[in-house]
Design an enzyme around this catalytic site. Structure first.
Site, PDB file in Angstrom:
ATOM      1  N   GLY A  90       0.843  -1.201   0.000  1.00  0.00           N
ATOM      2  CA  GLY A  90       0.000   0.000   0.000  1.00  0.00           C
ATOM      3  C   GLY A  90       0.865   1.233   0.000  1.00  0.00           C
ATOM      4  O   GLY A  90       2.090   1.151   0.108  1.00  0.00           O
ATOM      5  N   GLY A  92       2.764   3.611   1.467  1.00  0.00           N
ATOM      6  CA  GLY A  92       3.335   3.810   2.795  1.00  0.00           C
ATOM      7  C   GLY A  92       3.853   5.208   3.012  1.00  0.00           C
ATOM      8  O   GLY A  92       4.136   5.614   4.141  1.00  0.00           O
ATOM      9  N   ASP A 125       9.133   5.681   7.837  1.00  0.00           N
ATOM     10  CA  ASP A 125       8.832   7.014   8.369  1.00  0.00           C
ATOM     11  C   ASP A 125       7.895   7.817   7.468  1.00  0.00           C
ATOM     12  O   ASP A 125       7.567   8.961   7.769  1.00  0.00           O
ATOM     13  CB  ASP A 125      10.137   7.787   8.605  1.00  0.00           C
ATOM     14  CG  ASP A 125      10.964   7.946   7.334  1.00  0.00           C
ATOM     15  OD1 ASP A 125      10.470   7.576   6.237  1.00  0.00           O
ATOM     16  OD2 ASP A 125      12.098   8.440   7.433  1.00  0.00           O
ATOM     17  N   GLY A 126       7.511   7.238   6.345  1.00  0.00           N
ATOM     18  CA  GLY A 126       6.587   7.946   5.454  1.00  0.00           C
ATOM     19  C   GLY A 126       7.239   9.025   4.627  1.00  0.00           C
ATOM     20  O   GLY A 126       6.563   9.761   3.902  1.00  0.00           O
ATOM     21  N   ASP A 252       4.155  -4.816  -7.445  1.00  0.00           N
ATOM     22  CA  ASP A 252       3.553  -3.586  -6.916  1.00  0.00           C
ATOM     23  C   ASP A 252       4.165  -2.348  -7.586  1.00  0.00           C
ATOM     24  O   ASP A 252       3.690  -1.239  -7.364  1.00  0.00           O
ATOM     25  CB  ASP A 252       3.723  -3.498  -5.393  1.00  0.00           C
ATOM     26  CG  ASP A 252       5.156  -3.666  -4.950  1.00  0.00           C
ATOM     27  OD1 ASP A 252       5.725  -4.746  -5.189  1.00  0.00           O
ATOM     28  OD2 ASP A 252       5.727  -2.716  -4.393  1.00  0.00           O
ATOM     29  N   ASP A 262       7.362   3.920 -10.651  1.00  0.00           N
ATOM     30  CA  ASP A 262       8.071   3.759  -9.381  1.00  0.00           C
ATOM     31  C   ASP A 262       9.582   3.630  -9.577  1.00  0.00           C
ATOM     32  O   ASP A 262      10.134   2.539  -9.643  1.00  0.00           O
ATOM     33  CB  ASP A 262       7.532   2.541  -8.603  1.00  0.00           C
ATOM     34  CG  ASP A 262       6.903   3.003  -7.294  1.00  0.00           C
ATOM     35  OD1 ASP A 262       6.800   4.231  -7.108  1.00  0.00           O
ATOM     36  OD2 ASP A 262       6.521   2.165  -6.463  1.00  0.00           O
TER      37      ASP A 262
HETATM   38  P1  AMP Z   1       9.214   1.023  -3.017  1.00  0.00           P
HETATM   39  O1  AMP Z   1      10.438   0.186  -2.788  1.00  0.00           O
HETATM   40  O2  AMP Z   1       9.456   2.490  -2.958  1.00  0.00           O
HETATM   41  O3  AMP Z   1       8.449   0.624  -4.234  1.00  0.00           O
HETATM   42  O4  AMP Z   1       8.269   0.728  -1.766  1.00  0.00           O
HETATM   43  C1  AMP Z   1       7.781  -0.538  -1.392  1.00  0.00           C
HETATM   44  C2  AMP Z   1       6.769  -0.368  -0.289  1.00  0.00           C
HETATM   45  O5  AMP Z   1       7.379   0.199   0.887  1.00  0.00           O
HETATM   46  C3  AMP Z   1       5.615   0.562  -0.624  1.00  0.00           C
HETATM   47  O6  AMP Z   1       4.463   0.053   0.011  1.00  0.00           O
HETATM   48  C4  AMP Z   1       6.051   1.868  -0.030  1.00  0.00           C
HETATM   49  O7  AMP Z   1       4.973   2.713   0.251  1.00  0.00           O
HETATM   50  C5  AMP Z   1       6.754   1.419   1.233  1.00  0.00           C
HETATM   51  N1  AMP Z   1       7.777   2.381   1.675  1.00  0.00           N
HETATM   52  C6  AMP Z   1       8.972   2.641   1.093  1.00  0.00           C
HETATM   53  N2  AMP Z   1       9.655   3.578   1.776  1.00  0.00           N
HETATM   54  C7  AMP Z   1       8.886   3.920   2.826  1.00  0.00           C
HETATM   55  C8  AMP Z   1       9.034   4.838   3.919  1.00  0.00           C
HETATM   56  N3  AMP Z   1      10.135   5.585   4.044  1.00  0.00           N
HETATM   57  N4  AMP Z   1       8.038   4.923   4.796  1.00  0.00           N
HETATM   58  C9  AMP Z   1       6.935   4.160   4.680  1.00  0.00           C
HETATM   59  N5  AMP Z   1       6.732   3.291   3.701  1.00  0.00           N
HETATM   60  C10 AMP Z   1       7.686   3.161   2.772  1.00  0.00           C
HETATM   61 MG    MG Z   2       6.792   0.883  -5.039  1.00  0.00          MG
END
Ligand code: AMP
Ligand code: MG
Length: 487
Positions: A90, A92, A125-126, A252, A262
């Site tokens: 989801g 994040g 940390d979002g 995803d 992404d």
């Molecule tokens: P990504 O590797 O950016 O495609 O992210 C994979 C998953 O991890 C997704 O659900 C992102 O929303 C979540 N995510 C990545 N970095 C963060 C972060 N710093 N804080 C919260 N969720 C994260």
């Molecule tokens: Mg992603």
């Protein structure tokens, strides 16, 4: 031309309800500043470029204020990460702010990445750091300028809010635009959690909003899957032909629209290397450059599984079998164009393969080779390029066959050939070391290098006087840079 106050929203995804996304307000970051803006992306929303100068622009894209019609929401999805199913992912750290309806009648998702924690943040940390936000921005706009289907980026905003990765960095946000943020993983989520009503609703939403032509087919879901396969076959052909390595092809991160989506530890090849792995946490090389083709196919099979309630397994299999031949046909088309050929011949696949093998053994600069091949008359270009190869006998044999091949293709005058080749072979490409230099300047508070790099990459096929340094081969230190996977 519109102002920021005139944007019209039509939030179709938000209307699907709480099974699909959760309302979350953005968490603002401190002392907002605009790092870089894409005028081409502003135009997608009919926005006047001068709007980027207003204080409210930085406020909007750092979470300090919102349009009253926006409905910020975090989407739920799941997905296969490095081959293993993760049942709940989801948004994040990103929020779908809403869907803007432009004057041309198109919907554009406004997605603010780095907007703070959500119910899907898990341990995160979002936040997003300045470095990774700039990388996403530059790649989105650079791929678009190359003609490669991709999500877009409107702007990067920075702040003084501290964020911890390997070291302390600052928080930033990137505003991403795409007609949809639905991923393969959205379908997987509702399939594996056994929510048939919601899966049906999701499919109806995607079909009516993004694949209306499929609704006219006798079997809309089968037609939809076929189109997703076709679009991905073409997308991956672009990646392979232009040397783009995505790095994290988890389901995803696969857009349902067949666009590049992404951006993480991506890279364009400098030296040609079929086995190149741009993601340093990808120990097995699952997402290496040449694996992108079978992995896209694998990902499509994962999507197919989630569509089994609507389409027979037999039919899904048949459609999946189209992927490789379709991909190969697109890829050969692109490579022929890059070689300056207009007509197809049976031996072309071998001609391309032999060239790549030679480039691989001699670590030849991939982008530079094709551009220089079109710079001058074939004999001149080939004798200049010969210097880059170690296997001279191999190169000479290839060059002789290529010379005969262009003879058979039909002669055209030198200027025509150059114009045709330069229109598909970029002078400028987003090399990791160029991004890195611009990022380091931005981290010191100097945004001009990022802006200049973005301007240059917005016109990659056109020679830009004074910008020669962006076309140079990478210095030794700049090859195979270890790009941090943290973001
Ligand atoms: P990504 O590797 O950016 O495609 O992210 C994979 C998953 O991890 C997704 O659900 C992102 O929303 C979540 N995510 C990545 N970095 C963060 C972060 N710093 N804080 C919260 N969720 C994260
Ligand atoms: Mg992603």
């Amino acid at each position: 031309m519109k102002t920021l106050d005139d944007l019209q929203f039509d939030n179709r995804f938000a209307r699907l309800g709480d099974a699909f996304s959760t309302p979350v307000e953005p968490e603002p970051i401190d002392e907002p500043r605009v790092v870089v803006v894409s005028e081409a992306a502003l135009a997608l929303l009919d926005l006047d470029p001068a709007e980027a100068e207003r204080d409210v622009f930085a406020q909007l894209f750092t979470g300090h204020t919102l349009w009253s019609e926006a409905q910020p929401r975090a989407m739920v999805y799941s997905g296969h990460q490095f081959g293993s199913y993760n049942p709940r992912l989801g948004d994040g750290r990103g929020l779908l702010l809403g869907e803007v309806l432009n004057d041309a009648g198109e919907h554009w998702d406004l997605h603010l990445k780095g907007a703070g924690q959500t119910p899907y943040s898990r341990m995160g940390d979002g936040r997003a750091v300045l470095r990774s936000s700039i990388r996403e921005f530059l790649a989105s706009e650079a791929l678009h300028a190359l003609g490669i289907p991709t999500s877009r980026a409107l702007c990067v905003t920075g702040s003084t809010t501290p964020v911890w990765r390997e070291k302390q960095e600052t928080a930033a946000m990137v505003l991403r635009l795409a007609p949809s943020h639905v991923r393969f993983g959205h379908f997987e989520y509702f399939y594996y959690t056994q929510q048939p009503e919601q899966l049906k609703q999701l499919a109806e939403h995607v079909l009516s909003s993004h694949y209306p032509q499929c609704l006219e087919q006798p079997e809309p879901h089968a037609a939809f899957f076929r189109e997703v396969v076709e679009r991905n076959a073409e997308l991956i052909a672009y990646w392979q032909a232009y040397g783009f390595c995505h790095g994290v092809m988890n389901t995803d991160n696969m857009s349902i629209l067949g666009i590049t989506f992404d951006y993480g530890p991506y890279a364009f090849l400098d030296d040609f290397d079929a086995h190149f792995i741009c993601n340093h946490s990808d120990d097995g090389g699952r997402y290496s450059f040449s694996n992108q083709v079978p992995i896209a196919h694998w990902n499509l099979a994962a999507l197919a599984q989630a569509l089994t309630p609507y389409v027979s397994v037999e039919q899904l299999r048949e459609t999946l079998e189209l992927f490789l031949p379709l991909h190969q046909a697109h890829y050969l088309d692109l490579m022929r164009q890059r070689l300056g050929l207009r007509n197809g011949e049976d031996g072309d696949e071998l001609l391309v393969q032999r060239l790549l093998t030679l480039m691989q053994t001699s670590a030849v600069d991939y982008t530079g080779f094709f551009r220089e091949l079109g710079d001058s008359a074939p004999d001149q270009a080939l004798s200049r390029l010969r210097e880059d190869f170690v296997d001279l006998a191999g190169f000479d044999a290839w060059a002789a066959d290529y010379r005969q091949r262009i003879e058979r293709d039909g002669t055209d005058d030198r200027a025509q050939r150059q114009a045709r080749m330069h229109a598909v072979n970029p002078r400028y490409i987003l090399r990791n070391y160029l991004a890195q230099q611009a990022i380091e300047a931005a981290e010191r508070g100097d945004y001009e290098p990022v802006r200049e790099l973005h301007r240059v990459l917005s016109n990659p096929f056109t020679e830009q006087p004074g910008m020669e340094r962006y076309a140079e081969r990478p210095p030794e230190w700049g090859k195979h840079l270890e790009i941090s996977c943290s973001s």
